[in-house]
Design an enzyme around this catalytic site. Structure first.
Site, PDB file in Angstrom:
ATOM      1  N   VAL A  17     -29.422 -11.796 -59.894  1.00 44.30           N
ATOM      2  CA  VAL A  17     -28.592 -10.705 -59.372  1.00 44.30           C
ATOM      3  C   VAL A  17     -28.403  -9.581 -60.380  1.00 44.30           C
ATOM      4  CG1 VAL A  17     -27.359 -12.166 -57.744  1.00 44.30           C
ATOM      5  CG2 VAL A  17     -26.471 -11.912 -60.073  1.00 44.30           C
ATOM      6  N   GLY A  18     -28.911  -9.746 -61.598  1.00 41.95           N
ATOM      7  CA  GLY A  18     -28.785  -8.698 -62.604  1.00 41.95           C
ATOM      8  C   GLY A  18     -29.623  -9.034 -63.813  1.00 41.95           C
TER       9      GLY A  18
ATOM     10  N   ALA B 223     -31.278  -5.984 -71.164  1.00 42.83           N
ATOM     11  CA  ALA B 223     -31.964  -6.308 -72.410  1.00 42.83           C
ATOM     12  C   ALA B 223     -31.366  -7.539 -73.080  1.00 42.83           C
ATOM     13  CB  ALA B 223     -31.898  -5.115 -73.358  1.00 42.83           C
TER      14      ALA B 223
ATOM     15  N   VAL C 157     -28.545 -12.544 -65.146  1.00 42.57           N
ATOM     16  CA  VAL C 157     -27.517 -13.227 -64.367  1.00 42.57           C
ATOM     17  C   VAL C 157     -28.102 -13.716 -63.050  1.00 42.57           C
ATOM     18  CG1 VAL C 157     -25.242 -13.046 -63.316  1.00 42.57           C
ATOM     19  CG2 VAL C 157     -25.740 -11.790 -65.408  1.00 42.57           C
TER      20      VAL C 157
ATOM     21  N   ASP D  99     -15.764  -1.979 -73.492  1.00 43.55           N
ATOM     22  CA  ASP D  99     -16.753  -1.487 -72.517  1.00 43.55           C
ATOM     23  C   ASP D  99     -16.158  -1.467 -71.113  1.00 43.55           C
ATOM     24  OD1 ASP D  99     -19.141  -0.449 -71.626  1.00 43.55           O
ATOM     25  OD2 ASP D  99     -20.162  -2.382 -71.494  1.00 43.55           O
TER      26      ASP D  99
END
Length: 477
Positions: free
Chosen positions: A27-28, A31, A35, A146
């Site tokens: 799903v993701g 670098a 996931v 972040d």
């Protein structure tokens, strides 16, 4: 920063994982992590399995999530797997969408002639949930570093949770506790309450590789004096911190603009000096925080000017940018480079000087980078058209140069804005998108992170570089 080399194995071949989880789909991917959506075989619970390729990023995320394990507005870490010479795999609760998607869908509806965007009651509930998550972090002296819409994940029940703690840092450990009492309850995710009440399970075969630390779960009101006293203690300690040495190189006096030496200027003024390829900050110092963290659009001015002694306040600036985007459905400062980012901020807030931010002249890049004087700054009002005085006031409490002047998450939770009509809607009444949309370049996020520096001088106008005793100075016009 060099990207990690690809591994010859994958999550699909690790017996300790596939014995407990069925890997459904990726799903993701970034670098530094990949996931996967998975299913726990014991009870069919859908989870996210985050395979982290960077040791320090994995260490930070596990440590932060262990400390925050009972925080209703922080993503749940069920367990993790970590063996020698293998990537860490974090098993997290699966949340199918994020705030970036909420904003993108609302913007699309508005442009298509639909409603005017997100209702005030919904905006307030999103804000309250974000503040609760950030407040939990800051009570435990964890700076996320972040915060952005893509890292604020949302479940089917409308509960929002902070995610992606790969850049998080614990500033003070548990050296002080907050007093008891909290006037603003935060939403919880009922299906996961059992998991949140237990410490994550661990599959670990590396001695001393697991982060440890006591958990401070008190949800009390910390006075502003105590907050800044704690930060002063942190800065006075200046203790050695080894956790930056592998992923974020020690800055020393360098920054996202990477202050060059005279020899660098003679060599090539723009030769690859704006990303962290060096082995140290150039002065042998250990333990300084890195200024190249977070995503550019949400990065605080002190980071853009190269500070390595910042605190929790960098998260508060990010909050202001997120809140402004919720109100307008547009990013507040969508810079195309770090220089452009600073130029956009200055055009709105005005010139940076000791009058508006005492001590700013000590920032590493304050004398290296300068701009022509802005005679008539636009002001935040111009960036928040058609919004109420109270909404503009809320953003102003966060978007200000002086970090010490920014309101804390705890203070904002008690702001009159959240106690006046229209009141925040229940989380269950929030509109939750069915799918997750693709995000803009600087607004992407979610399950994975990309920690590389994005500093550059690209796409900017004329400049003048002047040699100085310390290196060089660049003036932008």
């Amino acid at each position: 920063m060099e990207q990690p080399l690809p591994k010859s194995w994958s999550i699909h071949t690790r017996p300790e994982i596939i014995a407990k989880y069925e890997i459904l789909e990726c799903v993701g991917s970034g670098a530094y992590s990949d996931v996967y959506k998975g299913r726990r075989l014991s009870d069919n619970l859908i989870v996210a399995l985050k395979e982290v390729h960077d040791y320090q990023s994995a260490f930070r995320e596990i440590e932060a999530l262990q400390i925050l394990q009972n925080s209703p507005n922080v993503v749940v870490l069920h367990e993790y797997f970590w063996r020698e010479d293998e990537d860490a795999v974090l098993v997290l609760e699966f949340l199918r969408t994020d705030l970036a998607t909420v904003i993108a869908e609302s913007k699309k509806k508005r442009e298509g002639g639909g409603d005017r965007g997100i209702s005030v009651g919904e905006i307030k509930r999103w804000m309250v949930q974000i503040l609760c998550g950030v407040d939990a972090c800051h009570r435990n002296t964890i700076v996320h570093r972040d915060l952005k819409p893509g890292n604020l994940l949302i479940g089917d029940d409308g509960v929002l949770k902070l995610a992606d703690f790969g850049q998080a840092r614990i500033l003070l450990g548990n050296e002080f506790d907050a007093p008891d009492g909290n006037s603003q309850p935060c939403e919880s995710n009922a299906p996961y309450q059992d998991n949140m009440s237990e410490a994550p399970q661990v599959d670990l075969e590396v001695e001393d590789a697991s982060p440890e630390g006591d958990v401070n779960q008190e949800q009390g009101i910390m006075s502003r004096e105590d907050y800044f006293r704690a930060l002063d203690e942190l800065k006075a300690k200046n203790s050695i911190d080894e956790t930056d040495k592998d992923t974020n190189v020690h800055d020393g006096d360098t920054s996202c603009f990477a202050t060059c030496t005279t020899s660098d200027v003679e060599d090539d003024l723009f030769k690859g000096t704006y990303s962290y390829d060096a082995e140290d900050g150039g002065d042998g110092r250990q333990g300084a925080l890195t200024s190249c963290v977070g995503t550019r659009w949400f990065r605080a001015p002190e980071l853009l000017y190269g500070s390595t002694s910042y605190g929790l306040e960098v998260d508060l600036w990010s909050l202001g940018c997120i809140f402004a985007e919720l109100l307008t459905l547009q990013p507040l400062f969508p810079g195309s480079s770090d220089i452009d980012q600073l130029a956009r901020i200055i055009s709105v807030l005005g010139n940076l000087n000791e009058e508006v931010w005492p001590g700013c002249a000590e920032l590493p890049d304050y004398r290296t980078i300068s701009f022509n004087k802005v005679e008539n700054p636009a002001g935040l009002e111009s960036s928040l058209p058609s919004r109420s005085i109270d909404e503009i006031s809320l953003v102003k409490k966060l978007i200000c140069y002086d970090p010490a002047a920014r309101a804390t998450a705890m203070e904002l939770l008690q702001d009159k804005y959240f106690n006046e009509e229209p009141l925040p809607v229940p989380a269950s009444e929030l509109h939750v998108p069915l799918t997750k949309s693709n995000h803009d370049e600087d607004s992407h996020g979610g399950w994975y992170d990309d920690m590389g520096s994005d500093s550059d001088f690209d796409e900017f106008g004329p400049l003048k570089a002047t040699k100085t005793n310390a290196g060089f100075s660049v003036r932008f016009f």
